[in-house]
Design a protein around this motif. Structure first.
Motif, PDB file in Angstrom:
ATOM      1  N   SER A   1       3.792   1.472  -1.088  1.00  0.00           N
ATOM      2  CA  SER A   1       4.302   1.618  -2.378  1.00  0.00           C
ATOM      3  C   SER A   1       3.616   2.133  -3.419  1.00  0.00           C
ATOM      4  CB  SER A   1       4.918   0.260  -2.845  1.00  0.00           C
ATOM      5  OG  SER A   1       6.032  -0.318  -2.168  1.00  0.00           O
ATOM      6  N   ALA A   2       2.282   1.593  -3.585  1.00  0.00           N
ATOM      7  CA  ALA A   2       1.226   2.226  -4.240  1.00  0.00           C
ATOM      8  C   ALA A   2       1.112   3.635  -4.179  1.00  0.00           C
ATOM      9  CB  ALA A   2       0.016   1.577  -4.217  1.00  0.00           C
ATOM     10  N   ALA A   3       0.883   4.164  -2.969  1.00  0.00           N
ATOM     11  CA  ALA A   3       0.711   5.454  -2.642  1.00  0.00           C
ATOM     12  C   ALA A   3       1.779   6.551  -3.001  1.00  0.00           C
ATOM     13  CB  ALA A   3       0.446   5.639  -0.982  1.00  0.00           C
ATOM     14  N   MET A   4       3.169   5.946  -3.044  1.00  0.00           N
ATOM     15  CA  MET A   4       4.267   6.711  -3.323  1.00  0.00           C
ATOM     16  C   MET A   4       4.523   6.400  -4.819  1.00  0.00           C
ATOM     17  SD  MET A   4       4.911   8.395  -0.482  1.00  0.00           S
ATOM     18  CE  MET A   4       6.537   8.879  -1.081  1.00  0.00           C
ATOM     19  N   GLU A   5       3.910   5.477  -5.593  1.00  0.00           N
ATOM     20  CA  GLU A   5       4.185   5.159  -6.861  1.00  0.00           C
ATOM     21  C   GLU A   5       5.830   4.703  -6.763  1.00  0.00           C
ATOM     22  OE1 GLU A   5       2.859   7.950  -9.814  1.00  0.00           O
ATOM     23  OE2 GLU A   5       1.086   8.198  -8.992  1.00  0.00           O
ATOM     24  N   ASN A   6       6.010   3.889  -5.888  1.00  0.00           N
ATOM     25  CA  ASN A   6       7.372   3.410  -5.917  1.00  0.00           C
ATOM     26  C   ASN A   6       7.038   1.934  -6.460  1.00  0.00           C
ATOM     27  OD1 ASN A   6       9.675   1.907  -5.357  1.00  0.00           O
ATOM     28  ND2 ASN A   6      10.035   2.851  -3.472  1.00  0.00           N
ATOM     29  N   TRP A   7       7.340   1.578  -7.581  1.00  0.00           N
ATOM     30  CA  TRP A   7       7.021   0.103  -8.350  1.00  0.00           C
ATOM     31  C   TRP A   7       8.248  -0.735  -8.350  1.00  0.00           C
ATOM     32  CZ3 TRP A   7       2.395  -0.049  -7.355  1.00  0.00           C
ATOM     33  CH2 TRP A   7       1.357   0.995  -7.645  1.00  0.00           C
TER      34      TRP A   7
ATOM     35  N   ARG B   1       0.763  -1.226  -0.062  1.00  0.00           N
ATOM     36  CA  ARG B   1      -0.136  -0.146   0.004  1.00  0.00           C
ATOM     37  C   ARG B   1       0.922   1.205   0.072  1.00  0.00           C
ATOM     38  NH1 ARG B   1      -3.521  -2.709   4.014  1.00  0.00           N
ATOM     39  NH2 ARG B   1      -2.615  -1.332   5.634  1.00  0.00           N
TER      40      ARG B   1
ATOM     41  N   ASN C   1       9.779   0.037   2.710  1.00  0.00           N
ATOM     42  CA  ASN C   1      10.283   1.133   2.041  1.00  0.00           C
ATOM     43  C   ASN C   1      11.036   2.113   2.733  1.00  0.00           C
ATOM     44  OD1 ASN C   1       7.469   0.368   1.348  1.00  0.00           O
ATOM     45  ND2 ASN C   1       7.877   1.064  -0.657  1.00  0.00           N
TER      46      ASN C   1
END
Length: 169
Positions: free
Chosen positions: A41-47, A39, A69
């Motif tokens: 990662s998705a919020a930070m757009e860290n894929w 979640r 992260n």
């Protein structure tokens, strides 16, 4: 040394009540799950796949699991300091290093301890040793912080804080 004082976020710490060696209230998160990590990662757009793809993280990169992260760990350390200074102080400088990995299952505790204090003009400067440890006591994110706190009966720390104000009469 630990001083048992309850401080609400609205109040924040007061310079006159701070003692060198004093522990500040900790922030505890976890146990972390892969869902927490994904979640964020998705919020930070860290894929980057090391944060959600176990096979990739362990097989390709040789990691023990997917990793918490760094930006999330940074957020928790800053939350620790901001919660302690509250609405009346200013988190002036925060520095830390990512020295260890955290994985699902870890319960992480952000901690801080007062290492020095100095009266400066109408306010007080307080130096902290800070960090983030897992449930085994392993430090992954050591650092330091410098905060500006109001003095009892003195003016509030202005927002935004101008460091030049420390030397003003």
């Amino acid at each position: 040394m630990s001083v048992a004082t309850t401080i609400t976020a609205a109040q924040g710490a007061v310079f006159d009540d701070v003692e060198v060696g004093q522990d500040i209230p900790s922030v505890v998160k976890g146990p972390m799950t892969t869902a927490h990590i994904m979640r964020w990662s998705a919020a930070m757009e860290n894929w980057h796949r090391i944060h959600y793809d176990w096979q990739y993280a362990t097989g390709n990169d040789g990691l023990p699991d997917v990793l918490v992260n760094g930006s999330w760990k940074q957020h928790v350390v800053i939350q620790l300091v901001a919660d302690w200074v509250g609405d009346t102080g200013w988190a002036w400088k925060i520095a830390f290093q990512f020295r260890g990995m955290n994985i699902p299952g870890d319960t992480l505790t952000a901690w801080g301890r007062v290492t020095d204090k100095e009266e400066r003009g109408r306010w007080g400067l307080v130096d902290l040793e800070i960090g983030l440890r897992n449930q085994k006591g392993e430090e992954s994110t050591p650092g330091t912080a410098r905060v500006v706190l109001p003095r009892r009966g003195g003016p509030p720390v202005p927002y935004p804080f101008d460091p030049a104000a420390l030397d003003a009469p």
